[in-house]
Design a protein around this motif. Structure first.
Motif, short mmCIF file in Angstrom:
data_model
loop_
_atom_site.label_atom_id
_atom_site.label_comp_id
_atom_site.label_asym_id
_atom_site.label_seq_id
_atom_site.Cartn_x
_atom_site.Cartn_y
_atom_site.Cartn_z
N VAL A 61 15.45 -0.04 5.45
CA VAL A 61 14.77 -1.17 4.80
C VAL A 61 13.63 -1.75 5.60
CG1 VAL A 61 16.79 -1.86 3.47
CG2 VAL A 61 16.42 -2.87 5.73
N HIS A 62 13.40 -1.22 6.78
CA HIS A 62 12.30 -1.78 7.57
C HIS A 62 11.40 -0.66 8.08
CE1 HIS A 62 10.63 -5.24 9.90
NE2 HIS A 62 9.96 -4.21 10.36
N THR A 63 10.36 -0.36 7.32
CA THR A 63 9.43 0.68 7.76
C THR A 63 7.98 0.24 7.53
OG1 THR A 63 9.21 1.88 5.65
CG2 THR A 63 11.10 2.44 7.04
N HIS A 64 7.10 1.03 8.11
CA HIS A 64 5.65 0.82 7.99
C HIS A 64 5.03 2.19 7.72
CE1 HIS A 64 5.93 -3.29 9.65
NE2 HIS A 64 6.85 -2.79 10.44
N ILE A 65 5.10 2.64 6.48
CA ILE A 65 4.64 4.02 6.21
C ILE A 65 3.22 4.08 5.67
CG2 ILE A 65 7.00 4.84 5.81
CD1 ILE A 65 6.24 4.96 2.79
N GLU A 66 2.60 2.90 5.42
CA GLU A 66 1.24 2.91 4.89
C GLU A 66 0.32 3.64 5.88
OE1 GLU A 66 3.03 0.17 5.44
OE2 GLU A 66 3.46 -0.68 3.47
N GLY A 67 -0.50 4.53 5.35
CA GLY A 67 -1.42 5.26 6.22
C GLY A 67 -0.83 6.56 6.74
N GLY A 68 0.49 6.63 6.89
CA GLY A 68 1.14 7.85 7.36
C GLY A 68 1.65 8.72 6.23
N ILE A 69 2.22 8.08 5.21
CA ILE A 69 2.84 8.84 4.11
C ILE A 69 1.80 9.61 3.31
CG2 ILE A 69 2.75 6.90 2.44
CD1 ILE A 69 5.80 9.18 2.75
N GLY A 113 2.62 -6.86 6.41
CA GLY A 113 1.56 -5.88 6.15
C GLY A 113 1.98 -4.87 5.08
N SER A 114 1.27 -4.87 3.95
CA SER A 114 1.60 -3.94 2.86
C SER A 114 0.31 -3.45 2.22
CB SER A 114 2.44 -4.65 1.80
OG SER A 114 1.64 -5.59 1.09
N GLU A 115 0.46 -2.59 1.24
CA GLU A 115 -0.67 -2.27 0.37
C GLU A 115 -0.90 -3.47 -0.53
OE1 GLU A 115 -2.73 0.35 0.16
OE2 GLU A 115 -1.80 1.20 1.96
N LEU A 116 -2.17 -3.73 -0.86
CA LEU A 116 -2.48 -4.86 -1.73
C LEU A 116 -2.33 -4.49 -3.20
CD1 LEU A 116 -3.53 -7.80 -1.71
CD2 LEU A 116 -5.85 -6.86 -1.90
N ASN A 117 -2.81 -3.29 -3.54
CA ASN A 117 -2.74 -2.82 -4.92
C ASN A 117 -1.58 -1.83 -5.06
OD1 ASN A 117 -5.14 -4.19 -5.92
ND2 ASN A 117 -6.20 -2.85 -4.47
N LEU A 118 -0.40 -2.37 -5.28
CA LEU A 118 0.80 -1.53 -5.23
C LEU A 118 0.84 -0.50 -6.35
CD1 LEU A 118 3.86 -3.67 -4.12
CD2 LEU A 118 2.78 -1.74 -2.95
N ALA A 119 0.46 -0.90 -7.56
CA ALA A 119 0.53 0.03 -8.69
C ALA A 119 -0.31 1.27 -8.40
CB ALA A 119 0.08 -0.65 -9.97
N LEU A 156 7.55 -3.99 -0.13
CA LEU A 156 7.40 -5.44 -0.18
C LEU A 156 5.91 -5.73 -0.33
CD1 LEU A 156 9.66 -5.73 2.89
CD2 LEU A 156 10.20 -6.99 0.81
N VAL A 157 5.58 -7.00 -0.63
CA VAL A 157 4.17 -7.40 -0.56
C VAL A 157 4.04 -8.32 0.66
CG1 VAL A 157 4.55 -9.22 -2.31
CG2 VAL A 157 2.22 -8.54 -1.70
N GLY A 158 3.01 -8.07 1.47
CA GLY A 158 2.91 -8.73 2.78
C GLY A 158 2.02 -9.97 2.78
#
Ligand SMILES: [Zn+2]
Length: 516
Positions: free
Chosen positions: A77-85, A109-115, A133-135
């Motif tokens: 439940v606690h990851t930071h995959i933005e930019g890596g995935i 810190g999240s993506e802003l445009n999740l969809a 999540l939204v950051g």
């Protein structure tokens, strides 16, 4: 005529098997904390179809567990995959550590445009399931940049609408990173206002708190108050005591969390099983010095540079650290020779004098070159084990999708779950096996409302791991992080085999999990 009949029958014969996958002779750990039981587990059409004595059943793929453990796939439940995935959509380091679902967008810190992002990930084809999540920091930066001030009512309204949009696009909740720029410039009222926009859609509040050391009790109280005022569950991110000077204080933190729970607050925590933290280099500097992204300008002014240095010296003393020996560079693209080296080692490489001032000068140089990813040895064993024993602490990596061999990342992205099972269950006996599994599966699924995951039950999504508890082991270390965990022999995501006999199959059955 005969030939015609045979052709017709062929598809029927192929689909005549009762199940897609049948794991026989397993010890099932269900994820709810119950003791293991012997059973066969059958999977069909992406779901757990049957559990029990299935000796007469047939399956397209039959696997003899030979008494190994079958558990729900782990939910990190606690990851930071933005930019890596996006570069490695398989999420191999997670799969080989038994993780089938990650929740990202943590620490503000999240993506802003999740969809849009979810659509992109869907097209790439995921190995793991992904929820987000939204950051807070993401929406604040969008509306206010890195301004060091409170938000105006208009800015709060704009940030609320961004949180609302992300929730409608499937975010599972709202995260803060209150030690980071720019979230650190907010007050509690702003956080509550934004949290309410997430609570309206049934979201969770997760917080990387303002302080994880000397003022941790205040920080826990703030996190809980946000949840109370917004009316939503609270998850305290990577609970720890990160200052040598107050090592041992986790008993007070846990007592406070327990007090709130008794009062009816739904508050839980997550933790990674390591004594080093991992984050950016900028977090070592005073937050005012980073405002508006103008660190280079401030370091160029001799008086301000001196002021930053004096404040850093005071912070160091306050932490109870003699120097920056606790700080190691993980990633520094301008000069990879620094990766894996501590700040004092880099100061020496650069020919600096011994002592803290030359180490701070080294930090300034790295900041002027764009900053660095770091690991920080900040936690003591007593606190790590005590926090782990607390019944409502989930296991989570705080890791990301790692490109094999690149940089010197924190080993937690590779080894978190195997480390808990090998080191904290088998070697140290800190947790029972069933309790450790619960913290990786049923507990996180409960908190983030993943209603059809996290348990081995008929009808649940078929995310499963098969492993030998005597053999499972993390291999990634601080010195040599790029090593996959061993012992997760079979991993199933949405009914498809992604790890077979300990090896990746390349299958990409992962889904984006959108909160409804
Ligand atoms: Zn964090």
């Amino acid at each position: 005529m005969f030939r015609f009949t045979a052709l017709l029958l062929l598809p029927l014969l192929v689909s005549a098997a009762d199940y897609d996958i049948l794991i026989r002779n397993a010890r099932v750990i269900d994820g709810a904390g119950n003791p293991w039981f012997r059973a066969d587990v059958a999977v069909k059409d992406g779901r757990i179809a049957a559990i029990g004595r299935l000796a007469d059943a047939s399956a397209a793929r039959s696997i003899d567990a030979r008494e190994r453990v079958v558990a729900p796939g782990f939910i990190d439940v606690h990851t930071h995959i933005e930019g890596g995935i996006e570069r490695n959509p398989g999420g191999d380091n997670f799969l080989l550590d038994g993780v089938t679902t990650v929740i990202t967008g943590n620490c503000g810190g999240s993506e802003l445009n999740l969809a849009q992002w979810f659509d992109q990930l869907g097209k790439l084809g995921l190995g793991i399931n992904v929820a987000s999540l939204v950051g807070h920091n993401t929406v604040r930066r969008e509306v206010m940049g890195a301004a060091n001030r409170l938000a105006t009512p208009e800015e709060i309204a704009r940030m609320q609408s961004l949180v609302d949009r992300a929730m409608r696009e499937g975010a599972v909740g709202f995260s803060t990173g209150l030690e980071y720029i720019p979230g650190t410039y907010s007050d509690t009222a702003e956080v509550v206002a934004l949290a309410k926009a997430a609570a309206a859609h049934g979201g969770v509040y997760t917080s990387h708190m303002r302080d994880e050391g000397i003022r941790e009790l205040e920080a826990i109280t703030e996190a809980v108050n946000v949840g109370k005022e917004a009316g939503m569950p609270v998850e305290i991110s990577h609970l720890k005591i990160d200052r040598r000077r107050v090592w041992g204080a986790s008993d007070q933190s846990l007592a406070l969390i327990e007090k709130f729970r008794r009062e009816g607050v739904d508050v839980v925590a997550d933790q990674y099983p390591y004594d080093r933290a991992s984050t950016n280099l900028g977090i070592r500097l005073p937050t005012w010095a980073l405002a508006d992204g103008k660190i280079k300008d401030r370091l160029a002014g001799p008086a301000t540079r001196r002021k930053i240095m004096e404040e850093m010296k005071r912070n160091l003393a306050d932490m109870g650290e003699p120097d920056y020996g606790f700080a190691t560079v993980a990633r520094f693209t301008p000069d990879t020779a620094y990766e894996g080296k501590s700040i004092p080692e880099i100061a020496a490489m650069k020919g600096g004098a011994a002592g803290v001032e030359s180490q701070i000068e080294t930090i300034f140089d790295l900041m002027n070159a764009g900053g660095a990813s770091m690991t920080y040895r900040l936690m003591g064993d007593l606190d790590i084990e005590r926090i782990m024993r607390y019944p409502f602490t989930a296991i989570a990596s705080d890791g990301g999708v790692i490109e094999l061999g690149v940089g010197n990342p924190h080993p937690r992205s590779y080894g978190t779950n195997a480390r808990v099972l090998g080191e904290y269950v088998r070697a140290r006996g800190v947790l029972t096996l069933e309790d450790a599994i619960r913290r990786m599966t049923g507990l996180p699924a409960r908190t983030f409302s993943l209603r059809d995951r996290g348990l081995v039950r008929e009808g649940m999504a078929a995310d499963l791991v098969l492993f030998d508890p005597a053999r499972v082991e993390d291999k990634a270390t601080y010195a040599k992080p790029h090593q996959y965990s061993q012992g997760f022999d079979l991993v199933v995501v949405n009914g498809k085999i992604v790890v077979d006999d300990g090896k990746l199959t390349g299958a990409r059955p992962g889904q984006t999990l959108r909160h409804r």
